[in-house]
Design an enzyme around this catalytic site. Structure first.
Site, mmCIF file in Angstrom:
data_model
loop_
_atom_site.group_PDB
_atom_site.id
_atom_site.type_symbol
_atom_site.label_atom_id
_atom_site.label_comp_id
_atom_site.label_asym_id
_atom_site.label_seq_id
_atom_site.Cartn_x
_atom_site.Cartn_y
_atom_site.Cartn_z
ATOM 1 N N HIS A 137 0.816 -1.205 0.000
ATOM 2 C CA HIS A 137 0.000 0.000 0.000
ATOM 3 C C HIS A 137 0.859 1.269 0.000
ATOM 4 O O HIS A 137 0.386 2.346 -0.371
ATOM 5 C CB HIS A 137 -0.923 0.000 1.230
ATOM 6 C CG HIS A 137 -2.233 0.678 0.999
ATOM 7 N ND1 HIS A 137 -2.389 1.737 0.133
ATOM 8 C CD2 HIS A 137 -3.462 0.467 1.543
ATOM 9 C CE1 HIS A 137 -3.657 2.144 0.153
ATOM 10 N NE2 HIS A 137 -4.317 1.380 0.978
ATOM 11 N N SER A 138 2.108 1.166 0.408
ATOM 12 C CA SER A 138 2.989 2.326 0.336
ATOM 13 C C SER A 138 3.340 2.668 -1.106
ATOM 14 O O SER A 138 3.761 3.784 -1.410
ATOM 15 C CB SER A 138 4.287 2.057 1.118
ATOM 16 O OG SER A 138 4.978 0.947 0.572
#
Length: 447
Positions: A137-138
């Site tokens: 998700h980063s």
């Protein structure tokens, strides 16, 4: 090297704060026929990622988090680290595929390498195979994650390495000087606007919802199930009742959660189900940039209402009010303001907040626009696309909704121990869409 933006880095901090969670976002393409050979697949995939520097970069943290993490070239990049092949046990049907997706969502991506992977699932029933793409998700949000998967398909434009994927742009010292001069004048006005928009978000987050089994601590294991619906029918419902596709989606979720609460012997109250709804802030020219560009809203689903049309009408009014209050823009402004601040206090703040049990939000629901036309992979037709999102922060359920061609598919992730009945949510979504479609077609104008 490129620094991670505060929101991107926040997902690293959040994952580090809880050993029970893995923050990989996934999408599953179910494809007809049989897969290509391993050599053919690797050759084409290597060509597709050549244009995207981010896919060859790993994340490196600074000592004591004094500065933001950076993306830097992996000197030992090897595509073989990121391609895996597997086959499911008999009967190798959709249920077995969903179990496989759930198990993959439990696994953390290896930070010694770029934070993504492709898994080819061979020999599904019905002469099918699957391609599961997962990225941290980063690196991606829902929109950029689906774009990433789409670029692995035939005839799609390769992801360009511009914007946040390229080298760090040169500092425009004149622009920074002008910002510094204007900051004492602009900041108070900007802060008032941000605070006004954030008050409803803060209130929804901090306030305790009606006690239910939907919110609470989570373990490490996951469950996953999908609900497939028709985008054409959802649009027909929206047109009949003057609502958006997202309104219809949330109305279906309200019905499904109402069914789930009643099945568990719990009373659906007005504020039982507050959900986190990400709102894409991605401009058209940033379509291929791999990062997070989202804000959020936190509406309460009207699970207390029995009538499906009344639920849809109230949700439309609620979402219109949320948008008019500027909550999403205010949250985006806060993230922009964070770019001015030192990274260390931001990281420490995220860690501290992650340790405080929140009771105001019960689920995540993100609606992702997908490819409007049919896709192929190595000449094989993509039959459907299923999204898969992680859960964290006492949110026992995460639901991603992804459009593809004429489909609208719901991917539902749940905590294994506290969500043994995800099938009820999937069945509730199907039932709600069917009810609303019948009501739409029975309107006087529809006759």
């Amino acid at each position: 090297m490129t620094e991670l933006h505060p929101l991107d880095a926040g997902f690293i901090e959040l994952e580090d704060s809880d050993r029970h969670i893995s923050l990989g976002i996934g999408a599953v393409a179910i494809i007809s026929g049989t897969p290509p050979t391993r050599a053919e697949f690797a050759e084409v995939l290597g060509e597709r990622i050549a244009a995207n520097a981010r896919l060859r970069q790993k994340m490196r943290r600074a000592p004591f988090d004094l500065t933001a993490p950076v993306w830097e070239e992996d000197p030992n990049f090897d595509l073989a680290h990121h391609i895996h092949w597997t086959a499911l046990p008999e009967p190798a049907d959709d249920s077995a595929l969903f179990d496989f997706v759930a198990a993959e969502l439990e696994k953390r991506l290896d930070r010694d390498h770029p934070l993504w992977q492709c898994i080819v699932v061979e020999r599904l029933t019905g002469d099918r195979w699957a391609l599961f793409v997962k990225a941290h998700h980063s690196m991606v949000d829902g929109v950029s994650g689906v774009t990433l998967l789409s670029t692995f398909c035939d005839g799609m434009e390769a992801v360009e390495s511009g914007g946040a994927n390229g080298a760090q742009p040169a500092v425009n010292w004149l622009a920074w000087a002008v910002k510094g001069i204007r900051l004492p004048f602009d900041l108070p006005r900007h802060a008032v606007s941000v605070i006004r928009g954030l008050i409803p978000l803060a209130a929804a987050t901090l306030a305790s919802a009606t006690d239910s089994s939907l919110n609470g601590s989570i373990g490490q294991q996951r469950r996953y199930i999908a609900a497939r619906t028709s985008l054409t029918e959802v649009r027909e419902i929206g047109k009949a009742f003057g609502a958006t596709v997202n309104d219809v989606v949330l109305a279906a979720l309200a019905s499904a959660y109402r069914d789930l609460l009643l099945q568990r012997g719990e009373q659906p109250a007005e504020d039982t189900v507050r959900i986190l709804v990400p709102v894409s802030m991605r401009a058209a020219d940033a379509k291929y940039v791999l990062d997070n560009r989202v804000s959020v809203m936190i509406p309460a689903l009207p699970v207390h209402l029995e009538d499906p049309v009344q639920r849809l009408s109230l949700i439309h009014d609620l979402m219109t009010a949320h948008k008019s209050r500027g909550e999403a823009q205010a949250e985006k402004s806060v993230m922009g303001l964070a770019d001015w601040l030192p990274f260390a206090p931001i990281a420490w703040t995220v860690r501290l907040l992650s340790l405080i049990p929140q009771h105001g939000i019960t689920a995540l629901a993100t609606n992702i626009p997908g490819p409007p036309h049919a896709l192929t992979v190595h000449g094989r037709e993509v039959l459907s696309l299923l999204p898969a999102v992680p859960i964290a922060m006492r949110l026992r359920t995460g639901i991603a909704i992804l459009s593809y061609h004429d489909q609208l598919n719901f991917g539902i992730t749940g905590d294994y121990d506290t969500n043994p009945d995800l099938r009820t949510l999937a069945d509730g979504i199907h039932g709600a869409i069917a009810e609303l479609l019948t009501a739409a077609r029975n309107l006087p104008d529809a006759l």
